[in-house]
Design a protein around this motif. Structure first.
Motif, mmCIF file in Angstrom:
data_model
loop_
_atom_site.group_PDB
_atom_site.id
_atom_site.type_symbol
_atom_site.label_atom_id
_atom_site.label_comp_id
_atom_site.label_asym_id
_atom_site.label_seq_id
_atom_site.Cartn_x
_atom_site.Cartn_y
_atom_site.Cartn_z
ATOM 1 N N ILE A 40 0.867 -1.177 0.000
ATOM 2 C CA ILE A 40 0.000 0.000 0.000
ATOM 3 C C ILE A 40 0.897 1.217 0.000
ATOM 4 N N ILE A 41 0.680 2.079 -0.963
ATOM 5 C CA ILE A 41 1.518 3.281 -1.061
ATOM 6 C C ILE A 41 0.739 4.439 -0.441
ATOM 7 N N GLY A 42 1.255 4.976 0.655
ATOM 8 C CA GLY A 42 0.592 6.087 1.347
ATOM 9 C C GLY A 42 -0.070 5.610 2.626
ATOM 10 N N GLY A 46 -1.702 7.564 4.723
ATOM 11 C CA GLY A 46 -2.681 8.558 5.190
ATOM 12 C C GLY A 46 -3.934 7.825 5.655
ATOM 13 N N LEU A 47 -5.053 8.510 5.582
ATOM 14 C CA LEU A 47 -6.280 7.934 6.147
ATOM 15 C C LEU A 47 -6.767 6.737 5.326
ATOM 16 N N VAL A 48 -6.769 6.857 4.027
ATOM 17 C CA VAL A 48 -7.281 5.754 3.202
ATOM 18 C C VAL A 48 -6.280 4.590 3.193
ATOM 19 N N GLY A 49 -4.992 4.904 3.079
ATOM 20 C CA GLY A 49 -3.974 3.839 3.046
ATOM 21 C C GLY A 49 -3.946 3.041 4.339
ATOM 22 N N TYR A 81 5.617 8.106 2.741
ATOM 23 C CA TYR A 81 6.646 9.101 2.426
ATOM 24 C C TYR A 81 7.128 9.838 3.684
ATOM 25 N N ARG A 82 6.165 10.203 4.551
ATOM 26 C CA ARG A 82 6.530 11.002 5.737
ATOM 27 C C ARG A 82 7.049 10.097 6.848
ATOM 28 N N GLU A 83 7.538 10.747 7.919
ATOM 29 C CA GLU A 83 7.861 9.948 9.107
ATOM 30 C C GLU A 83 6.549 9.538 9.778
ATOM 31 N N GLY A 118 0.314 19.398 6.602
ATOM 32 C CA GLY A 118 -0.561 18.768 5.628
ATOM 33 C C GLY A 118 -1.838 19.529 5.556
ATOM 34 N N ARG A 119 -2.855 18.813 5.069
ATOM 35 C CA ARG A 119 -4.098 19.509 4.859
ATOM 36 C C ARG A 119 -4.910 19.572 6.132
ATOM 37 N N SER A 120 -6.183 19.977 5.955
ATOM 38 C CA SER A 120 -7.045 20.385 7.061
ATOM 39 C C SER A 120 -6.789 19.647 8.380
ATOM 40 N N ILE A 121 -6.877 20.397 9.462
ATOM 41 C CA ILE A 121 -6.623 19.860 10.793
ATOM 42 C C ILE A 121 -7.767 18.949 11.226
ATOM 43 N N LYS A 155 9.551 6.969 -0.090
ATOM 44 C CA LYS A 155 8.774 7.683 -1.108
ATOM 45 C C LYS A 155 8.811 6.890 -2.418
ATOM 46 N N LEU A 156 7.640 6.464 -2.864
ATOM 47 C CA LEU A 156 7.589 5.736 -4.141
ATOM 48 C C LEU A 156 8.037 6.676 -5.256
ATOM 49 N N HIS A 157 8.967 6.222 -6.080
ATOM 50 C CA HIS A 157 9.260 7.076 -7.233
ATOM 51 C C HIS A 157 9.115 6.325 -8.548
ATOM 52 N N SER A 200 -0.814 11.711 -6.709
ATOM 53 C CA SER A 200 -0.352 10.320 -6.680
ATOM 54 C C SER A 200 0.723 9.965 -7.718
ATOM 55 N N THR A 201 1.799 9.388 -7.237
ATOM 56 C CA THR A 201 2.840 8.878 -8.138
ATOM 57 C C THR A 201 2.329 7.635 -8.880
ATOM 58 N N MET A 202 1.555 6.818 -8.171
ATOM 59 C CA MET A 202 0.960 5.633 -8.810
ATOM 60 C C MET A 202 0.116 6.052 -10.015
ATOM 61 N N LEU A 240 -6.816 4.179 -4.952
ATOM 62 C CA LEU A 240 -7.986 4.447 -4.102
ATOM 63 C C LEU A 240 -7.891 5.859 -3.530
ATOM 64 N N GLY A 241 -9.005 6.350 -2.998
ATOM 65 C CA GLY A 241 -9.004 7.629 -2.283
ATOM 66 C C GLY A 241 -8.696 8.787 -3.219
ATOM 67 N N ASP A 242 -8.004 9.804 -2.684
ATOM 68 C CA ASP A 242 -7.698 10.985 -3.492
ATOM 69 C C ASP A 242 -6.859 10.647 -4.715
ATOM 70 N N VAL A 252 -12.790 18.847 -4.583
ATOM 71 C CA VAL A 252 -12.713 20.057 -3.766
ATOM 72 C C VAL A 252 -13.434 19.769 -2.444
ATOM 73 N N PRO A 253 -13.025 20.410 -1.344
ATOM 74 C CA PRO A 253 -13.494 19.937 -0.032
ATOM 75 C C PRO A 253 -14.881 20.401 0.380
ATOM 76 N N TYR A 254 -15.605 21.081 -0.515
ATOM 77 C CA TYR A 254 -16.820 21.778 -0.072
ATOM 78 C C TYR A 254 -18.026 20.876 0.150
ATOM 79 N N TYR A 255 -17.894 19.620 -0.167
ATOM 80 C CA TYR A 255 -18.993 18.696 0.093
ATOM 81 C C TYR A 255 -18.661 17.817 1.298
ATOM 82 N N GLY A 256 -17.453 17.971 1.809
ATOM 83 C CA GLY A 256 -17.026 17.190 2.974
ATOM 84 C C GLY A 256 -17.066 15.689 2.714
ATOM 85 N N GLN A 257 -16.730 15.283 1.484
ATOM 86 C CA GLN A 257 -16.883 13.863 1.148
ATOM 87 C C GLN A 257 -15.607 13.210 0.634
HETATM 88 P P1 FAD Z 1 -3.998 11.759 1.665
HETATM 89 O O1 FAD Z 1 -4.706 12.146 2.905
HETATM 90 O O2 FAD Z 1 -3.464 12.828 0.786
HETATM 91 O O3 FAD Z 1 -2.818 10.769 2.069
HETATM 92 C C1 FAD Z 1 -1.865 10.376 1.118
HETATM 93 C C2 FAD Z 1 -0.656 9.822 1.853
HETATM 94 O O4 FAD Z 1 0.254 9.344 0.892
HETATM 95 C C3 FAD Z 1 0.074 10.890 2.656
HETATM 96 O O5 FAD Z 1 0.347 10.392 3.933
HETATM 97 C C4 FAD Z 1 1.359 11.149 1.852
HETATM 98 O O6 FAD Z 1 2.447 11.525 2.663
HETATM 99 C C5 FAD Z 1 1.561 9.788 1.195
HETATM 100 N N1 FAD Z 1 2.306 9.851 -0.080
HETATM 101 C C6 FAD Z 1 2.172 10.757 -1.076
HETATM 102 N N2 FAD Z 1 3.007 10.483 -2.080
HETATM 103 C C7 FAD Z 1 3.691 9.375 -1.706
HETATM 104 C C8 FAD Z 1 4.716 8.604 -2.326
HETATM 105 N N3 FAD Z 1 5.207 8.912 -3.548
HETATM 106 N N4 FAD Z 1 5.214 7.515 -1.663
HETATM 107 C C9 FAD Z 1 4.722 7.182 -0.418
HETATM 108 N N5 FAD Z 1 3.767 7.885 0.205
HETATM 109 C C10 FAD Z 1 3.249 8.965 -0.434
HETATM 110 N N6 FAD Z 1 -12.882 15.070 3.309
HETATM 111 C C11 FAD Z 1 -13.967 14.708 4.036
HETATM 112 O O7 FAD Z 1 -14.486 13.585 3.876
HETATM 113 N N7 FAD Z 1 -14.503 15.570 4.955
HETATM 114 C C12 FAD Z 1 -14.003 16.821 5.168
HETATM 115 O O8 FAD Z 1 -14.521 17.577 5.984
HETATM 116 C C13 FAD Z 1 -12.867 17.221 4.400
HETATM 117 N N8 FAD Z 1 -12.320 18.458 4.567
HETATM 118 C C14 FAD Z 1 -11.240 18.825 3.835
HETATM 119 C C15 FAD Z 1 -10.721 20.114 3.978
HETATM 120 C C16 FAD Z 1 -9.641 20.510 3.223
HETATM 121 C C17 FAD Z 1 -9.112 21.913 3.379
HETATM 122 C C18 FAD Z 1 -9.056 19.609 2.289
HETATM 123 C C19 FAD Z 1 -7.896 20.037 1.443
HETATM 124 C C20 FAD Z 1 -9.571 18.339 2.122
HETATM 125 C C21 FAD Z 1 -10.664 17.917 2.893
HETATM 126 N N9 FAD Z 1 -11.222 16.648 2.742
HETATM 127 C C22 FAD Z 1 -12.334 16.291 3.470
HETATM 128 C C23 FAD Z 1 -10.646 15.683 1.792
HETATM 129 C C24 FAD Z 1 -9.700 14.725 2.507
HETATM 130 O O9 FAD Z 1 -8.677 15.456 3.137
HETATM 131 C C25 FAD Z 1 -9.099 13.759 1.520
HETATM 132 O O10 FAD Z 1 -10.103 13.219 0.696
HETATM 133 C C26 FAD Z 1 -8.379 12.621 2.254
HETATM 134 O O11 FAD Z 1 -7.310 13.135 3.008
HETATM 135 C C27 FAD Z 1 -7.875 11.588 1.252
HETATM 136 O O12 FAD Z 1 -7.148 10.632 1.931
HETATM 137 P P2 FAD Z 1 -6.027 9.796 1.156
HETATM 138 O O13 FAD Z 1 -5.474 8.854 2.175
HETATM 139 O O14 FAD Z 1 -6.589 9.267 -0.122
HETATM 140 O O15 FAD Z 1 -4.942 10.871 0.730
#
Ligand code: FAD
Length: 393
Positions: A19-21, A23-26, A45-47, A57-60, A142-144, A179-181, A310-312, A318-323
């Protein structure tokens, strides 16, 4: 061949999944696959954010809704997350004169959104993964490069950027909007891709707690709609609010000095100024440049029998639907429902995932774009209609 593991979940025999990443979905995908007995390698990629001093990163905080809750329930974490989340029962609209109007999300059955901390949610997911010896975490990788046909990957490992090679039966890109993938996938014929940057950027401000209490009613998503721009605020556990100011870059560009900033805020968000505090407003506003927002559509989400996004990575919005996050977590629900069909091969799972998912994912990107106009513009009209209605009561 299907087997049943200790969780009572069906599995077709363990795959080695990268799994690359993380974050929340990974981290959710890693947990879901580990529960099914697969050998999971999570590359981030991060620590490790659980020990990092400063997490950028993005939103708190984020609004968690039904899609995300369902996915968390499936890995047994919904209650743990909701225990510290703050319910938001409706929108509280702040007009330019400082009047406040409540528009409940669901006056009949009281359904609501929950405000959760991004870091906290990520920690809960990573911690839950610690219980599975079949998850190995590789931070600062970091996947390259990935060979999509062979499942062969190359990472740059911090701090020296030394190259680390690995391979897997299946590589799942959860590496976010840039996404690099996905970049590797779109180089291959038959992969369609579009991205759109909107003219608005955003930056985050803070309404701190005062005397240990929230400064505004906490069970609402606060919105200051102002036609061309808007501000929203979500409550945090520490009784502060994270405030997101969204406006066109060309408006951000007009605010260069403290005086210009305070004039702007006193004109458009006067009721928020004493809550944020002038000193803090100036410090936070000029701390970082406004961030860009991008919407990404892609089809298909898989390549052959070895690669999936998967995921982003698949559908940033855009974040305006909170989805965005909620839809990314729902990807895991869909994917796992396919993994739980023992007669499907990995190739069939990936193919069916794309087929089941892409129309809904494209639609939710469109809805998010629509709500981008709705929130800053139409909510003002709703606010006006509600006030008229309240006046008649
Ligand atoms: P990310 O959270 O981007 O995680 C990707 C991970 O992959 C990161 O940890 C990153 O370091 C890692 N990564 C990146 N490149 C590499 C690489 N080459 N090799 C290894 N690792 C890598 N969504 C909601 O559902 N509700 C909300 O209220 C909401 N509010 C938001 C507000 C803002 C301002 C923003 C910008 C977004 C908001 N979102 C909201 C959207 C939400 O943040 C994203 O949809 C969500 O973070 C996607 O998760 P993800 O794991 O797919 O990607």
């Amino acid at each position: 061949q299907s087997t049943e593991n200790g969780n009572g979940l069906q599995s077709r025999g363990p795959l080695k999944v990268a799994i690359i990443g993380g974050g929340l979905v990974g981290s959710l995908a890693a947990l879901s696959l580990a529960r099914r007995g697969h050998e999971v390698h999570l590359y981030e990629y991060r620590e490790d954010i659980r020990t990092a001093e400063l997490v950028q990163g993005r939103s708190i905080n984020l609004a968690l809704s039904q899609r995300g809750r369902k996915a968390l329930a499936e890995v047994g974490l919904e209650q743990e997350v909701l225990a510290t989340a703050i319910p938001m029962r409706g929108r509280m609209l702040h007009d330019i004169k400082g009047n406040r109007t409540v528009v409940l999300y669901d006056p009949c059955t009281n359904q609501c959104l929950y405000s959760v901390g991004r870091k906290y949610l990520n920690e809960v997911l990573l911690n839950a993964g610690e219980k599975f010896p079949n998850i190995q975490r590789h931070f600062e990788h970091k996947l390259h490069y990935v060979n999509l046909t062979q499942g062969r990957m190359e990472f740059k490992r911090a701090p020296n950027k030394e190259i680390v090679e690995a391979n897997a039966d299946l590589v799942i890109g959860c590496d976010g909007a840039f996404s690099t993938m996905r970049q590797q996938m779109v180089k291959t014929p038959g992969v369609n891709y579009s991205q759109e940057y909107i003219e608005h950027g955003y930056l985050e401000l803070c309404i701190p707690a005062k005397n240990g209490e929230f400064q505004m009613p906490e069970n609402y998503l606060h919105i200051w709609p102002r036609d061309a721009f808007m501000m929203i605020a979500l409550p945090n556990q520490d009784k502060s609010f994270t405030v997101t100011l969204s406006m066109p870059f060309k408006v951000f560009d007009t605010i260069r000095t403290t005086e210009e900033l305070l004039n702007f805020f006193h004109k458009y968000y006067a009721d928020a100024v004493p809550l944020i505090g002038e000193e803090r407003l100036v410090k936070d506003f000029f701390k970082m440049p406004p961030q860009h927002l991008v919407s990404v559509k892609c089809h298909p989400y898989h390549y052959g029998a070895k690669a999936l996004i998967l995921g982003d990575a698949a559908h940033a919005m855009v974040p305006y639907y909170g989805q965005g996050l909620n839809a990314g977590m729902e990807d895991c629900t869909f994917l796992m429902s396919l993994f739980d069909q023992p007669n499907l091969t990995t190739a069939e799972i990936l193919e069916q995932f794309t087929e089941l998912r892409w129309r809904d994912a494209h639609a939710i990107c469109d809805l998010a774009m629509y709500n981008y106009v709705e929130m800053r513009d139409l909510t003002k009209r709703i606010s006006f209609r509600c006030r008229k209605w309240l006046d008649t009561q």
